[in-house]
Every structure is written in C-alpha cells, then in structure tokens.
Design an enzyme around this catalytic site. Structure first.
Site: not given
Ligand code: PBG
Length: 322
Positions: A195, A248
C-alpha cells in the site's frame, strides 16, 4: 512477394474474431464492492467527491448486500465510520461497533455474500492515524495489539475475510495468531501488502472522515518510487500467512501488480481507489471522455496486469453492463 506477409489486422477484422482471441475478460465475479457504513445517519448521503457513491446507514446494509449478490458480485468490503472516535480507537473493538453490526445485518440478509472488513484504526482514532500514537508517531507493536483486538471482535461478528490495511510491520502475523487462538483458523487474510503513500486516497478520507489530523502516513505507507521494496513487503506477508496479496492503488501501480503476479501464485487483489475513480467521474462530467468505455477499459487493464480480484466502486454498474 507481397508485403507485408504477416498482417496483425486479420485477427481484428470482426467482432467474432476479436472475441475469440481476446486475452482478458472481466466479469462481475472479479469484483469486490466497497461500502461505507456510517453510525447515526438516518438516510444515505452521496459523497461529493465520489459521484454515485454513498455513505450508508446501518439499516441499508442488508438490502445492499442482496442487490450486489443478485448482480453476481461475490463480495463487499466494509469501512465503518463510528460516532465516537478517541486516541486508541475504542469503538473499533466493541461487539456493538458499527462494522460488527453491519456484519450481522449483511450475513442475516445474504449469508452467501463474502463479507470482507478493512482492519485498520484510522476511521476510529481521533487523530486519524492508522495506529496508536507514542511520541508523535504511530507505534508499531502497540498498534498490533489493538489490531488483534479488532480482529477477534470482527471475527466474532461473522466476518468472512480480514483485510488489514494499516501497513504495520507484522500485522498479518499478529492477525493470523489472534484468529487462530480464538478458533477462527478458517478465516482468510487478504492483506493490503503493498500500500503506497498515495494522494489518490483523498476522496475516501472525506467519505470515511479519516484524514490524519497532523503529519501524514509516510512513516508506514510505502514510497511510490519503490517497486523492489514492494516485493519484500509481499514476501513478508506470505511468510506471515497472508492468503491474498493486495496492491493499492491499482492504476498508477500496474507494474507492481504484474511483478507480484509473476513472483507469487497467491491470488492477487488490486484496489482501484477513490481518487482514480474521481478523476474518471470528473472528466466524464465535463464530457471529455466516454465514461462507460473508460471504466471498462480501466477495469480490464487491472485484470490484464494480473489482478484476480478487483476492488472497485464501479462494481455495481460494471456488473450491470457485462
Ligand atoms: C485505510 C484505508 C484507506 C483506503 C482504504 N483503506 C485510506 C488511507 O489509507 O488513507 C483508501 C481507499 C480509497 O481511496 O478508495 N483504512
């Protein structure tokens, strides 16, 4: 000799041939629909930066699950927005937590749908960070203890798949151990293994009220410049027992998806995140692109890169088109 001898256009001549030699096909079975469930709202609210997406009250969860399942979408991933937030994310662990209750609603209304939950504290902490703060930064090992508590509570509420997204070191191992100790050894983990520290999460943070109140997430999310480090992250999650590996965001990181695909035989998931979706919606609203075609092209590209599972806000619509 007539030139050219080899003509690639022969296989593009008509729709039948094109279909026959098509290498990649997307189907509703590939999709996971993200759902925001918000405590204490009477009716659903559209998310301004995510046209067509809503923050849902608990009472709509069962209906949503049934509708999605009827479209052939096998799974949902839940994000909870609690009324009460504090330093240590207490509302993430209770059996009356918003996601815990949403799980009950969903599994009662539609037992067949796969209910995935995001395992992370950012939606539950007053400071918006993904863990417990000690000396101004997220403390890794203390956070693991809280993630273990969140895990057990979600498992008791009937979750089908855990999806840890906080990028803490050892999170997959800690969650696996917590599950196994409490007789949930059958519950798989889909880890947000890779991520990135991405600016494509902006709209999500508005929807989930989870923007960090100070600093940013650079000390735990990955540097967008690093593809080799992504392989180390994935390898560690494999060692810790991850069942599915996620990348991601998806679009700016298709190379990373494809690298993981080449290296691992685990199912690979990719999250087509909120900012990626918002860009397409904004351009479409301006009449600059053909919305439907761009969406289908986008989803196809993610599958072609190597993803087996695609988390997408367009799941419902794309499923209707396919
Ligand atoms: C964290 C989380 C995030 C997203 C999914 N899980 C946000 C972040 O890390 O700030 C983002 C998903 C998206 O932007 O569609 N719980």
């Amino acid at each position: 000799m007539k030139f050219p001898k080899i003509r690639m256009r022969r296989l593009r001549e008509n729709a039948g041939i094109r279909k026959m030699v098509g290498e990649t096909a997307i189907s509703p079975a590939d999709f996971v629909m993200p759902l925001f469930v918000v405590e204490g709202i009477p009716v659903k609210e559209e998310i301004p930066s995510m046209p067509g997406q809503f923050r849902y009250p608990l009472a709509e969860m069962g209906k949503m699950a049934k509708e999605l399942f009827a479209l052939g979408i096998p799974a949902v991933i839940l994000f909870g927005v609690p009324e009460h937030k504090d330093e240590t994310a207490t509302s993430a662990y209770g059996k009356d937590g918003i996601v815990q209750r949403a799980l009950t609603e969903i599994k009662t209304a539609c037992p067949e749908i796969v209910a995935i939950t995001d395992v992370c504290l950012c939606e539950y902490t007053s400071h918006g960070h993904c863990g417990v703060i000690v000396d101004g930064d997220v403390a890794n090992d203390e956070t693991l203890e809280n993630l273990a508590k969140q895990t057990v509570s979600l498992a008791k509420a009937g979750v089908d798949v855990m999806a840890p997204s906080g990028m803490m070191d050892g999170m997959v191992g800690a969650i696996r151990e917590a599950l196994d100790e409490h007789d949930f050894d059958h519950v798989p983990i889909m880890s947000y293994s890779v991520k990135f520290f991405s600016s494509f999460y902006g709209p999500f943070r508005e929807a989930a009220e989870s923007a960090p109140a100070f600093g940013d997430r650079r000390s735990y999310q990955m540097d967008p410049a690093n593809a080799r480090e992504a392989m180390r992250e994935a390898e560690l999650d494999v060692q810790e027992g991850a069942d599915i590996l996620m990348v991601k965001p998806a679009l700016a990181y298709l190379d990373v998806i494809s690298n993981l695909r080449a290296e691992f035989d685990h199912p690979i998931a990719a999250y087509n995140v909120s900012g990626e979706m918002a860009m397409v919606e904004a351009a479409a609203q301006n009449g600059w692109i053909d919305r439907k075609r761009v969406i289908l092209e986008t989803l196809t590209s993610i599958k072609r890169a190597g993803a087996d599972v695609i988390l997408t806000y367009w799941a419902t619509e794309a499923a209707e088109w396919l």
